[in-house]
Write an enzyme that holds these catalytic residues in place. Structure first.
Site, short mmCIF file in Angstrom:
data_model
loop_
_atom_site.label_atom_id
_atom_site.label_comp_id
_atom_site.label_asym_id
_atom_site.label_seq_id
_atom_site.Cartn_x
_atom_site.Cartn_y
_atom_site.Cartn_z
N ASP A 6 60.23 77.58 25.10
CA ASP A 6 60.68 76.98 24.16
C ASP A 6 59.78 76.71 22.73
O ASP A 6 58.93 76.07 22.96
CB ASP A 6 61.86 75.91 24.24
CG ASP A 6 62.69 76.05 25.22
OD1 ASP A 6 63.45 77.32 24.88
OD2 ASP A 6 63.09 75.33 26.05
N ARG A 24 70.59 70.54 24.69
CA ARG A 24 69.49 70.72 25.13
C ARG A 24 68.48 69.79 24.09
O ARG A 24 68.85 70.06 22.92
CB ARG A 24 68.74 72.15 25.12
CG ARG A 24 67.34 72.22 25.68
CD ARG A 24 66.66 73.40 25.58
NE ARG A 24 66.02 73.52 24.30
CZ ARG A 24 65.87 74.60 23.64
NH1 ARG A 24 65.95 75.81 24.10
NH2 ARG A 24 65.16 74.77 22.36
#
Ligand code: SIN
Length: 284
Positions: A105, A274
């Site tokens: 990420d 998230r």
């Protein structure tokens, strides 16, 4: 409640039960933090948390990052990025098909991410797993000449790359504007990074966001990255997470790459929140 931990594979993954992340004492938090560093993926089962509790728990690991895709953030709680194929009253509840390619990420950010914390609210009865591959284990398995060759190399990462190469080919993916791409110009990071807490060397390239190795020609870069990507996803470096509703999963973006599996179709709902933690140790 008593915290109990089960290791999932020799390289990565631990499952923790018997905790409530909204009411952790320091000892429990320390056990989770140690497990995050040691096992890289920590699956905490059976959590019932609000978005605020999710953000508060994540903030105990470090400063939170706000995703560049503003339309997919939770209203009033911008640290929460919504990954979802759910539509309510005609309104999408998040970004569908997000992360369906190998990546870590936010490696396209100047200061990359330490880790992510994802909460599963609705999951398909089958499918929608997340794959994780350990980038310290795959680094360790390289030959010494290859480690030495990579040691002084730099990679260029670009947010646009994942969209152009993977996401826009998936039916149902929402377009991303030029304005968003302009807000995230390409950045550079070393190909090998030392994990600040375990001191392990980790491969820090991924098919989603890495465009090329700067010191090599385009052809050479494609060949080396192609080799590394095949090597990094060998089964021995790998954990596949089959989500249950109310799982809270933390993963270490310094020592992993991951890939969401888009095999569940639009009839089945997959609805996740998230947070993404900044790697303040990587600050330039
Ligand atoms: C992501 O965080 O990249 C997506 C992971 C997932 O949806 O499984």
């Amino acid at each position: 409640m008593t915290l109990s931990l089960r290791q999932m594979t020799p390289s990565l993954g631990a499952e923790i039960t018997g905790v409530d992340v909204a009411n952790l004492d320091n000892q429990e938090f320390d056990a989770i933090y140690d497990s995050f560093n040691q096992h890289s993926v920590v699956v905490i089962r059976d959590q019932n948390i609000t978005p605020e509790q999710h953000a508060d728990f994540s903030r105990r690991f470090g400063k939170l990052m706000v995703h560049v895709l503003k339309d997919d953030l939770l209203e009033g709680q911008p640290e929460i990025y919504r990954l979802s194929n759910k539509i309510e009253n005609g309104v999408p509840q998040g970004r569908p098909n997000a992360g369906q390619y190998w990546h870590s990420d936010l490696t396209y950010e100047e200061v990359p991410s330490k880790g992510s914390v994802m909460y599963a609210m609705e999951v398909p009865d089958a499918g929608g797993d997340t794959l994780f591959a350990h980038t310290a284990a795959s680094y360790d398995a390289l030959s010494e000449p290859m480690k030495s060759f990579l040691s002084d190399k730099t990679a260029i990462h670009d947010f646009r790359h994942a969209y152009e190469t993977f996401s826009k080919r998936i039916p149902g993916t929402m377009p991303i504007s030029e304005e968003v791409f302009a807000a995230r110009p390409p950045v550079e990071h070393p190909v090998i990074r030392i994990h600040p807490e375990t001191q392990r060397q980790c491969l820090f390239v991924n098919p989603g966001f890495t465009v090329r190795i700067k010191e090599l020609s385009y052809d050479e870069s494609d060949a080396i990255l192609g080799y590394l990507y095949g090597h990094m996803v060998k089964p021995q470096f790998f954990y596949r997470h089959n989500w249950r509703a109310n799982d809270l999963v933390l993963w270490d973006n310094r020592s992993l790459m991951h890939c969401a599996v888009g095999d569940y179709g639009s009839e089945k709902t997959r609805h996740m929140h998230r947070t993404t933690i900044m790697d303040s140790d990587a600050k330039k």
